[in-house]
Design a protein around this motif. Structure first.
Motif, PDB file in Angstrom:
ATOM      1  N   PRO A 201     -51.143   3.222   9.302  1.00 38.45           N
ATOM      2  CA  PRO A 201     -52.393   4.109   9.683  1.00 38.45           C
ATOM      3  C   PRO A 201     -53.391   3.032   8.222  1.00 38.45           C
ATOM      4  N   ARG A 202     -54.832   3.347   8.314  1.00 43.13           N
ATOM      5  CA  ARG A 202     -56.029   2.489   7.408  1.00 43.13           C
ATOM      6  C   ARG A 202     -55.955   3.862   6.268  1.00 43.13           C
ATOM      7  N   LEU A 203     -55.025   3.695   5.409  1.00 41.38           N
ATOM      8  CA  LEU A 203     -55.185   4.789   3.798  1.00 41.38           C
ATOM      9  C   LEU A 203     -55.895   4.698   3.068  1.00 41.38           C
ATOM     10  N   HIS A 204     -56.514   4.885   1.780  1.00 42.08           N
ATOM     11  CA  HIS A 204     -56.803   4.994   0.472  1.00 42.08           C
ATOM     12  C   HIS A 204     -56.365   6.202  -0.166  1.00 42.08           C
ATOM     13  N   SER A 205     -55.819   5.450  -1.614  1.00 45.84           N
ATOM     14  CA  SER A 205     -55.594   6.592  -2.551  1.00 45.84           C
ATOM     15  C   SER A 205     -56.605   5.974  -3.762  1.00 45.84           C
ATOM     16  N   ASP A 206     -57.922   6.970  -4.287  1.00 45.85           N
ATOM     17  CA  ASP A 206     -58.369   6.178  -5.000  1.00 45.85           C
ATOM     18  C   ASP A 206     -57.867   6.855  -6.613  1.00 45.85           C
ATOM     19  N   VAL A 207     -57.794   6.204  -7.961  1.00 47.84           N
ATOM     20  CA  VAL A 207     -57.207   6.947  -9.045  1.00 47.84           C
ATOM     21  C   VAL A 207     -58.754   6.933 -10.160  1.00 47.84           C
ATOM     22  N   VAL A 208     -58.415   8.218  -9.694  1.00 48.94           N
ATOM     23  CA  VAL A 208     -59.548   9.060 -10.402  1.00 48.94           C
ATOM     24  C   VAL A 208     -59.669   8.825 -11.658  1.00 48.94           C
ATOM     25  N   TYR A 209     -58.019   9.706 -12.289  1.00 53.85           N
ATOM     26  CA  TYR A 209     -58.024   9.510 -13.954  1.00 53.85           C
ATOM     27  C   TYR A 209     -56.678   8.510 -14.094  1.00 53.85           C
ATOM     28  N   LEU A 210     -56.260   7.918 -15.051  1.00 56.04           N
ATOM     29  CA  LEU A 210     -55.543   7.133 -15.908  1.00 56.04           C
ATOM     30  C   LEU A 210     -55.390   7.585 -17.223  1.00 56.04           C
ATOM     31  N   ASP A 211     -54.779   7.825 -17.494  1.00 59.99           N
ATOM     32  CA  ASP A 211     -54.149   7.226 -19.384  1.00 59.99           C
ATOM     33  C   ASP A 211     -52.538   6.479 -19.383  1.00 59.99           C
ATOM     34  N   ASP A 212     -51.433   6.449 -20.279  1.00 62.31           N
ATOM     35  CA  ASP A 212     -50.540   5.987 -20.847  1.00 62.31           C
ATOM     36  C   ASP A 212     -49.943   6.481 -19.762  1.00 62.31           C
ATOM     37  N   ASP A 213     -49.662   7.656 -19.573  1.00 62.95           N
ATOM     38  CA  ASP A 213     -48.590   8.769 -18.616  1.00 62.95           C
ATOM     39  C   ASP A 213     -49.021   9.745 -18.232  1.00 62.95           C
ATOM     40  N   LEU A 214     -50.366  10.475 -17.266  1.00 66.02           N
ATOM     41  CA  LEU A 214     -50.506  10.499 -16.735  1.00 66.02           C
ATOM     42  C   LEU A 214     -51.571  10.222 -15.459  1.00 66.02           C
ATOM     43  N   ARG A 215     -51.727   9.953 -14.483  1.00 72.04           N
ATOM     44  CA  ARG A 215     -52.784   9.944 -13.174  1.00 72.04           C
ATOM     45  C   ARG A 215     -52.672  11.059 -12.737  1.00 72.04           C
ATOM     46  N   ILE A 216     -53.577  10.821 -12.009  1.00 73.02           N
ATOM     47  CA  ILE A 216     -54.531  11.445 -11.102  1.00 73.02           C
ATOM     48  C   ILE A 216     -55.082  10.731  -9.584  1.00 73.02           C
ATOM     49  N   ASN A 217     -54.736  10.655  -9.272  1.00 74.79           N
ATOM     50  CA  ASN A 217     -55.512  10.479  -7.173  1.00 74.79           C
ATOM     51  C   ASN A 217     -56.385  11.468  -5.970  1.00 74.79           C
ATOM     52  N   VAL A 218     -57.034  11.179  -5.559  1.00 73.44           N
ATOM     53  CA  VAL A 218     -57.659  11.469  -4.343  1.00 73.44           C
ATOM     54  C   VAL A 218     -57.474  10.570  -3.494  1.00 73.44           C
ATOM     55  N   GLY A 219     -56.609  11.556  -2.659  1.00 78.67           N
ATOM     56  CA  GLY A 219     -56.613  10.162  -1.257  1.00 78.67           C
ATOM     57  C   GLY A 219     -57.476  10.933   0.138  1.00 78.67           C
ATOM     58  N   SER A 220     -57.181  10.270   1.146  1.00 76.84           N
ATOM     59  CA  SER A 220     -58.236   9.389   1.956  1.00 76.84           C
ATOM     60  C   SER A 220     -58.815  10.976   2.824  1.00 76.84           C
ATOM     61  N   PHE A 221     -58.090  12.106   2.845  1.00 74.23           N
ATOM     62  CA  PHE A 221     -57.595  13.034   3.442  1.00 74.23           C
ATOM     63  C   PHE A 221     -58.128  14.927   2.660  1.00 74.23           C
ATOM     64  N   GLY A 222     -58.403  14.581   1.404  1.00 72.49           N
ATOM     65  CA  GLY A 222     -58.895  14.805   0.434  1.00 72.49           C
ATOM     66  C   GLY A 222     -57.912  15.079  -0.052  1.00 72.49           C
ATOM     67  N   GLY A 223     -56.495  14.662  -0.373  1.00 69.71           N
ATOM     68  CA  GLY A 223     -55.414  15.231  -0.210  1.00 69.71           C
ATOM     69  C   GLY A 223     -55.603  14.760  -2.251  1.00 69.71           C
ATOM     70  N   LEU A 224     -54.907  16.419  -3.009  1.00 66.99           N
ATOM     71  CA  LEU A 224     -55.051  15.372  -4.904  1.00 66.99           C
ATOM     72  C   LEU A 224     -53.687  15.313  -5.075  1.00 66.99           C
ATOM     73  N   TYR A 225     -52.923  14.439  -6.717  1.00 61.73           N
ATOM     74  CA  TYR A 225     -51.672  14.273  -6.709  1.00 61.73           C
ATOM     75  C   TYR A 225     -52.268  14.186  -8.031  1.00 61.73           C
ATOM     76  N   VAL A 226     -51.249  14.936  -8.280  1.00 58.37           N
ATOM     77  CA  VAL A 226     -51.403  14.785 -10.462  1.00 58.37           C
ATOM     78  C   VAL A 226     -50.432  14.289 -10.820  1.00 58.37           C
ATOM     79  N   LEU A 227     -49.601  12.933 -11.097  1.00 58.67           N
ATOM     80  CA  LEU A 227     -48.569  12.475 -11.394  1.00 58.67           C
ATOM     81  C   LEU A 227     -48.790  11.785 -12.866  1.00 58.67           C
ATOM     82  N   ARG A 228     -47.073  12.107 -13.423  1.00 58.37           N
ATOM     83  CA  ARG A 228     -46.568  11.656 -14.468  1.00 58.37           C
ATOM     84  C   ARG A 228     -45.594  10.164 -14.666  1.00 58.37           C
TER      85      ARG A 228
END
Length: 237
Positions: A201-228
């Protein structure tokens, strides 16, 4: 105000916004979280507040164009919060009940499992972009992995965006578990393959915040991901 003062102010604002977001996630991911049953999770208001905290942190990102700094995205990341865009996933704590079908683009049967961890593993080698889901069968002891194998592509006009093609779903026994053990615990018939090829499927994920150990992504369908960032050994890269 001098440039040093501005940088200090920005750093302090970022640290405060980060702390507020992580504290909110910790509170609602704990067994004392708001949802009924004491299993942790998010109420409507807690989910809305999470969105507000993310919006406050986004403009403070120290890396505004992650695609130009792929080495900062590479590695294994553990998901602290994941909302896939569908309403049913918006209010769940990190550990929650689900089934294999929901977690596999409907390629696996709807066998109930408990999701224990969702990680993402990214490598510039082969442009790997893999989601790794740790689960335990409903017997409470047999563990396995669902791996969504993907590749990412660049988009020249959006340097936050990782265009992603997921091409394979793999059900894998966890270390120390045999395939026979996993099939038995899941009551998965022998004629159902553990590997399924997927028309990407044609998807995308935008990295809207990034530092050394925290990342926030917003996905194609409005998904939200906070990762360490994780120091664990990757499972796929």
């Amino acid at each position: 105000m001098s440039s040093d003062d501005l940088e200090h102010t920005s750093t302090a604002a970022r640290a405060d916004a980060r702390a507020r977001l992580l504290s909110h996630i910790d509170l609602h991911d704990s067994p004392q979280g708001e949802v009924q049953g004491g299993a942790g999770g998010y109420s409507e208001e807690a989910f809305a507040e999470l969105g507000r905290l993310v919006e406050a942190l986004k403009p403070l990102t120290p890396i505004a164009a992650p695609m130009n700094a792929q080495e900062r995205v590479e590695g294994r990341w553990e998901t602290l919060f994941a909302h896939f865009g569908a309403r049913h996933s918006a209010f769940k704590a990190k550990v929650h009940e689900s089934n294999l079908k929901i977690q596999s683009f409907n390629l696996l049967p709807p066998i109930p499992v408990r999701i224990e961890r969702i990680c993402q593993e990214i490598s510039r080698t082969g442009a790997a972009y893999n989601n790794v889901i740790d689960f335990v069968a409903m017997d409470g002891r047999t563990r396995g992995l669902i791996i969504m194998h993907g590749r990412y592509r660049e988009e020249a006009d959006n340097r936050q965006r990782f265009a992603v093609d997921f091409y394979r779903v793999e059900l894998r026994p966890a270390p120390g578990v045999t395939e026979a053990d996993l099939r038995a615990a899941l009551e998965l018939p022998a004629d159902i393959s553990l590997i399924h090829e997927l028309t990407p499927p044609r998807l995308h994920s935008d990295v809207v915040y990034l530092d050394d150990d925290l990342r926030i992504n917003v996905g194609s369908f409005g998904g939200l991901y906070v990762l360490r960032r994780s120091t664990d050994r990757p499972a796929t890269i």
